[in-house]
Design a protein around this motif. Sequence first.
Motif, PDB file in Angstrom:
ATOM      1  N   SER A   1      -1.081   7.478   5.622  1.00  0.00           N
ATOM      2  CA  SER A   1      -1.776   6.466   4.859  1.00  0.00           C
ATOM      3  C   SER A   1      -3.258   6.610   5.123  1.00  0.00           C
ATOM      4  O   SER A   1      -3.674   6.725   6.274  1.00  0.00           O
ATOM      5  CB  SER A   1      -1.295   5.065   5.264  1.00  0.00           C
ATOM      6  OG  SER A   1      -1.716   4.112   4.318  1.00  0.00           O
TER       7      SER A   1
ATOM      8  N   GLU B   1      -0.601  -2.637   8.121  1.00  0.00           N
ATOM      9  CA  GLU B   1      -0.478  -1.663   9.209  1.00  0.00           C
ATOM     10  C   GLU B   1      -1.612  -1.755  10.226  1.00  0.00           C
ATOM     11  O   GLU B   1      -1.949  -0.782  10.877  1.00  0.00           O
ATOM     12  CB  GLU B   1      -0.371  -0.230   8.669  1.00  0.00           C
ATOM     13  CG  GLU B   1       0.914   0.047   7.917  1.00  0.00           C
ATOM     14  CD  GLU B   1       2.165   0.022   8.806  1.00  0.00           C
ATOM     15  OE1 GLU B   1       2.076   0.484   9.960  1.00  0.00           O
ATOM     16  OE2 GLU B   1       3.202  -0.468   8.352  1.00  0.00           O
TER      17      GLU B   1
ATOM     18  N   TYR C   1      -6.858   5.262   5.412  1.00  0.00           N
ATOM     19  CA  TYR C   1      -7.465   3.951   5.670  1.00  0.00           C
ATOM     20  C   TYR C   1      -8.926   4.130   6.043  1.00  0.00           C
ATOM     21  O   TYR C   1      -9.251   4.856   6.970  1.00  0.00           O
ATOM     22  CB  TYR C   1      -6.708   3.277   6.812  1.00  0.00           C
ATOM     23  CG  TYR C   1      -7.228   1.904   7.221  1.00  0.00           C
ATOM     24  CD1 TYR C   1      -7.809   1.034   6.296  1.00  0.00           C
ATOM     25  CD2 TYR C   1      -7.116   1.479   8.549  1.00  0.00           C
ATOM     26  CE1 TYR C   1      -8.257  -0.213   6.681  1.00  0.00           C
ATOM     27  CE2 TYR C   1      -7.561   0.222   8.942  1.00  0.00           C
ATOM     28  CZ  TYR C   1      -8.132  -0.620   8.005  1.00  0.00           C
ATOM     29  OH  TYR C   1      -8.578  -1.871   8.387  1.00  0.00           O
TER      30      TYR C   1
ATOM     31  N   VAL D   1       0.833  -1.203   0.000  1.00  0.00           N
ATOM     32  CA  VAL D   1       0.000   0.000   0.000  1.00  0.00           C
ATOM     33  C   VAL D   1       0.869   1.255   0.000  1.00  0.00           C
ATOM     34  O   VAL D   1       0.453   2.308   0.455  1.00  0.00           O
ATOM     35  CB  VAL D   1      -0.972   0.029   1.200  1.00  0.00           C
ATOM     36  CG1 VAL D   1      -1.968  -1.108   1.102  1.00  0.00           C
ATOM     37  CG2 VAL D   1      -0.221  -0.019   2.511  1.00  0.00           C
TER      38      VAL D   1
ATOM     39  N   THR E   1      -8.851   6.893   8.998  1.00  0.00           N
ATOM     40  CA  THR E   1      -7.745   7.169   9.919  1.00  0.00           C
ATOM     41  C   THR E   1      -6.401   6.936   9.245  1.00  0.00           C
ATOM     42  O   THR E   1      -6.331   6.305   8.184  1.00  0.00           O
ATOM     43  CB  THR E   1      -7.891   6.330  11.210  1.00  0.00           C
ATOM     44  OG1 THR E   1      -6.982   6.813  12.194  1.00  0.00           O
ATOM     45  CG2 THR E   1      -7.630   4.861  10.957  1.00  0.00           C
ATOM     46  N   CYS E   2      -5.333   7.450   9.871  1.00  0.00           N
ATOM     47  CA  CYS E   2      -3.999   7.369   9.282  1.00  0.00           C
ATOM     48  C   CYS E   2      -3.295   6.098   9.749  1.00  0.00           C
ATOM     49  O   CYS E   2      -3.247   5.813  10.934  1.00  0.00           O
ATOM     50  CB  CYS E   2      -3.168   8.584   9.675  1.00  0.00           C
ATOM     51  SG  CYS E   2      -1.475   8.493   9.051  1.00  0.00           S
ATOM     52  N   THR E   3      -2.738   5.356   8.805  1.00  0.00           N
ATOM     53  CA  THR E   3      -2.049   4.122   9.192  1.00  0.00           C
ATOM     54  C   THR E   3      -0.607   4.078   8.717  1.00  0.00           C
ATOM     55  O   THR E   3      -0.051   3.010   8.553  1.00  0.00           O
ATOM     56  CB  THR E   3      -2.780   2.881   8.636  1.00  0.00           C
ATOM     57  OG1 THR E   3      -3.019   3.089   7.261  1.00  0.00           O
ATOM     58  CG2 THR E   3      -4.059   2.609   9.371  1.00  0.00           C
ATOM     59  N   GLU E   4      -0.009   5.222   8.473  1.00  0.00           N
ATOM     60  CA  GLU E   4       1.448   5.198   8.295  1.00  0.00           C
ATOM     61  C   GLU E   4       2.007   6.118   9.354  1.00  0.00           C
ATOM     62  O   GLU E   4       1.629   7.292   9.439  1.00  0.00           O
ATOM     63  CB  GLU E   4       1.847   5.652   6.890  1.00  0.00           C
ATOM     64  CG  GLU E   4       3.345   5.570   6.595  1.00  0.00           C
ATOM     65  CD  GLU E   4       3.896   4.150   6.667  1.00  0.00           C
ATOM     66  OE1 GLU E   4       4.492   3.801   7.696  1.00  0.00           O
ATOM     67  OE2 GLU E   4       3.697   3.379   5.701  1.00  0.00           O
ATOM     68  N   TYR E   5       2.913   5.574  10.173  1.00  0.00           N
ATOM     69  CA  TYR E   5       3.422   6.314  11.309  1.00  0.00           C
ATOM     70  C   TYR E   5       3.941   7.677  10.877  1.00  0.00           C
ATOM     71  O   TYR E   5       4.791   7.774   9.990  1.00  0.00           O
ATOM     72  CB  TYR E   5       4.528   5.509  11.989  1.00  0.00           C
ATOM     73  CG  TYR E   5       5.185   6.257  13.111  1.00  0.00           C
ATOM     74  CD1 TYR E   5       4.485   6.504  14.290  1.00  0.00           C
ATOM     75  CD2 TYR E   5       6.472   6.743  12.997  1.00  0.00           C
ATOM     76  CE1 TYR E   5       5.065   7.205  15.322  1.00  0.00           C
ATOM     77  CE2 TYR E   5       7.069   7.434  14.020  1.00  0.00           C
ATOM     78  CZ  TYR E   5       6.364   7.678  15.176  1.00  0.00           C
ATOM     79  OH  TYR E   5       6.948   8.377  16.195  1.00  0.00           O
TER      80      TYR E   5
ATOM     81  N   TYR F   1      -0.318   2.819  17.468  1.00  0.00           N
ATOM     82  CA  TYR F   1      -1.240   3.842  17.942  1.00  0.00           C
ATOM     83  C   TYR F   1      -1.117   4.011  19.438  1.00  0.00           C
ATOM     84  O   TYR F   1      -1.343   3.072  20.195  1.00  0.00           O
ATOM     85  CB  TYR F   1      -2.688   3.447  17.603  1.00  0.00           C
ATOM     86  CG  TYR F   1      -3.219   4.062  16.338  1.00  0.00           C
ATOM     87  CD1 TYR F   1      -2.359   4.394  15.296  1.00  0.00           C
ATOM     88  CD2 TYR F   1      -4.576   4.333  16.191  1.00  0.00           C
ATOM     89  CE1 TYR F   1      -2.845   4.964  14.140  1.00  0.00           C
ATOM     90  CE2 TYR F   1      -5.071   4.899  15.042  1.00  0.00           C
ATOM     91  CZ  TYR F   1      -4.202   5.217  14.006  1.00  0.00           C
ATOM     92  OH  TYR F   1      -4.699   5.778  12.867  1.00  0.00           O
TER      93      TYR F   1
ATOM     94  N   ASP G   1      -0.868   4.549   0.895  1.00  0.00           N
ATOM     95  CA  ASP G   1      -0.016   5.588   1.459  1.00  0.00           C
ATOM     96  C   ASP G   1      -0.184   6.889   0.706  1.00  0.00           C
ATOM     97  O   ASP G   1      -0.490   6.915  -0.488  1.00  0.00           O
ATOM     98  CB  ASP G   1       1.454   5.163   1.414  1.00  0.00           C
ATOM     99  CG  ASP G   1       1.795   4.199   2.539  1.00  0.00           C
ATOM    100  OD1 ASP G   1       0.856   3.752   3.232  1.00  0.00           O
ATOM    101  OD2 ASP G   1       2.979   3.893   2.720  1.00  0.00           O
TER     102      ASP G   1
ATOM    103  N   HIS H   1       0.059  10.872  15.409  1.00  0.00           N
ATOM    104  CA  HIS H   1      -0.345   9.875  14.409  1.00  0.00           C
ATOM    105  C   HIS H   1      -1.676   9.222  14.778  1.00  0.00           C
ATOM    106  O   HIS H   1      -2.561   9.049  13.941  1.00  0.00           O
ATOM    107  CB  HIS H   1       0.772   8.828  14.306  1.00  0.00           C
ATOM    108  CG  HIS H   1       0.421   7.602  13.543  1.00  0.00           C
ATOM    109  ND1 HIS H   1      -0.094   7.660  12.264  1.00  0.00           N
ATOM    110  CD2 HIS H   1       0.515   6.295  13.862  1.00  0.00           C
ATOM    111  CE1 HIS H   1      -0.292   6.413  11.835  1.00  0.00           C
ATOM    112  NE2 HIS H   1       0.061   5.571  12.784  1.00  0.00           N
TER     113      HIS H   1
END
Lengths: 549, 241
Positions: B163, A370, B165, A295, B196-200, A441, B174, B205
């Motif tokens: 990212s 992720e 999501y 991704v 929501t964001c899924t790349e650190y 998170y 991303d 974040h």
Amino acid sequence: MTMQTFKEWFFTTDHKRIGIMYLVGSMAAFVVAGLMALLIRLEQSSLGPTITDNPNDYNNWLYFHGAAMVLAFLIPGLTGFFANYFLPLMIGAQDVAFPRINAFSIWLFYGAIILALLSFVIPDPPDVMWTGYPPYSITTTGNTAFYVFTVHLLGFSSVLGAVNFLVTVIYMRAPGMGWNQLNIFTWTTVAAFVLQLVFIPVLASAVTMLLFDKYLGTNFFNPEAGGDVLLYQNLFWFYSHPAVYVIFLPACGILFEIFATMCKNRVFNYKACVYGGIWGIVGISGFVWVHHLYVSGMPDWLRIGQMVTTLLISVPVGLMVMSMWGTLYRAAITFNTGMLYAISCLFLVLSGGLTGIPLALTAITVHLSETSFVHAHFHFIMAMFSAFAMFAGIYYWFPKMFGRYADGPAATLGFWLNIIGVHVTFIPLFIIGVEGMPRRYWDYQMFPQFEPYHQVALVGAFMVAGGMAVTILNWIYSAFKGKVAVENPWKSCSMEWTHAPNCPQAGNFPNPPSVQPEWSPYGYEDREGNMAATTDPGYPTGPTAKPAE
Amino acid sequence: MRALTGKVVLALSGLMMASPAFAEGYERDPAAGWDHLWREIVIDITVIGVIFSVAAIYMVWKYRAKSDDEVGRGPKLSPAAALAWALIPASIFMADDFFLSAKGWTLWNDYRRIPDEAKEIRVTAYQWYWEFDYGDDLVSEELVVKKGEPVVLRMTSEDVLHSLYIPEFRVKEDVMPGRVTYVWFNPKRTGEFVETCTEYCGTAHAEMYTTVRVVEEAEYEQFINELKEEARAANSVKSQS
Ligand code: HEM
Ligand SMILES: [Cu+2]
Ligand SMILES: [Cu+2]
């Protein structure tokens, strides 16, 4: 400890002492990184701030946990400790090819550990996760240089180790020992070092570019100046996917040794395991890195191509699994704590490996990537399968290293706490991962429904903490005070048991061994004949391992 | 040689086109495809897992040593048997791999082929919030879409990697500086969902989330009108100052 013994250890070039120092160092890293894991689970156990209200604290713990577990516990534990201590013994060598370089490697490793620990006391510790992706790792106020230098030191140490061990296996096998007479553990270690040698330079150059971008103003990863944000990720995973095999392969190797001995059986289909399984994995390992970038904006054709190569990993892994299962077939199994851990690995490799299959499908990973599903997948295979294989190996070879047993009620209690604990921790993470819980998170206000799952995971984490405390204390106690072991207590046919006494001295073998073509480290069926096909060990080795007259 | 490669590529892409997912009138919904394939895979890996688990439990039980000096009697394979024991399992694993690859590829094509009628919304990610641009300078920080109208998000970032999501629609990709990536989805029922964001991406974040609202046509028009009002108000403030 007297000054004399301290000096002896500090300046040692003996592969066994260096091995023990790797064991101590990597277990120390494991303990500190494990404490971080407890903090992480505590923080997530309730919505909103739990033990800290500063997300940066959480990010620093997470960085340390991931980097230390992979780079300072698993890789040095497997390729540092196990390879150092047992590989020369298994091939009948008196030491490694370059003992001083070996000593240099361990001090580089300790340098890296000290550097990593220093990150707890500097003002802006690294917060870039173990993956260190730019641009964040370049723009953050966190001290990315600590990350880079830690990787450099460990990488340098590993490359030196790789050269050393490859030369050792090629040139220092006991006279007469052919390639098909090597222990599976030796093969897996050779394969792991080939991977390190080929791929570490790629990682080293990637993190060096980070360093230059952040501190010297270059623009390797800066798109505004013609750089490429994705370059780093490609380079990083080009190393770090093979790195999972640097962990997986020796872990499997340890298990094969334990199964063969405790089953008193030959390894099923040895050649398929070695040439198809182990070397098949090495062959494919460089063509699958994009499955970590499904991704990340890779070209579509690359995502599809590497979906196929990733799925094909199941072929060599499957061959190794067939050999492992096959070794149980028509066996004569006896049990000890090492075997208990090894048997649990038969199941952990299934849950960890099979959950890799949905992740291998690009179209499925668009949802799972992720999330805590990935988190649980790689913990099953690394934190459980690989770490448990290490614990299995420590119990199994404990009498060899310390001349004492570590088995006993404390060992068993530790085992059950660990195995139940890891499942209580990670099964909930699988479930909420499929529901969409992201990883990394600090908090999850958007998903309040997941709170109970995090609480269950917390309970599991504390079970493992208890189990590990019991286990480690038991090791320390047993090393000094445990029941004294007889020679070759598990009645193995492998050379480290038959030809080197417990707590081997410098030089390893009273009688340097040589072997005939019919000798095998797994020659149980005709034990006397097998012993006759090698040199007399030169010391009394107990009733069963005595050579035929 | 070149001609041959060309033909192969043509043939392959022809195959892709011919797959039923693109047949006329088919209402495409990758999220439903995802759920379907996921169920199949869970069955696939459960079956494999159960077979190997049962075999392990059975053997560990069955082959306990009866006496102290008993040894194992595992078969010594002839070269032919050894080869067969490698090739047959390998073929079975490969068959399953190609089966899954084919299914995965089909679904992936669905994920990447944007429907012609899709509404385009531009997304910009910042540390740590999202901005959705509906065209004509109409921007919001939550994502509002019309029920039944496919949406394509064209995404870029102003700072570091993020990212995007949306679990409900099974999409994630991303978002990065210097490039534009996309996802599309088909919102088929109304409701409020998480994006929501899924790349650190640093400190906040975990707080970089917003709502996706899928609404009926009328409500959507109303939302757009409100955005227009806001834009006009903002403009008049600007021109006054
Ligand atoms: C059976 C074969 C395996 C397959 C098909 C597989 C597949 C995958 C895939 C596709 C991902 C990426 C998921 C994502 O980020 O969206 C992944 C992640 C990961 N896998 Fe596996 N895996 C396998 C075995 C292993 C083994 C043996 C190890 C380690 C010993 C391992 C360690 C990891 C790690 C560390 C990650 C996550 C890295 C990160 O993002 O921080 N996997 N796996
Ligand atoms: Cu990988
Ligand atoms: Cu983020």
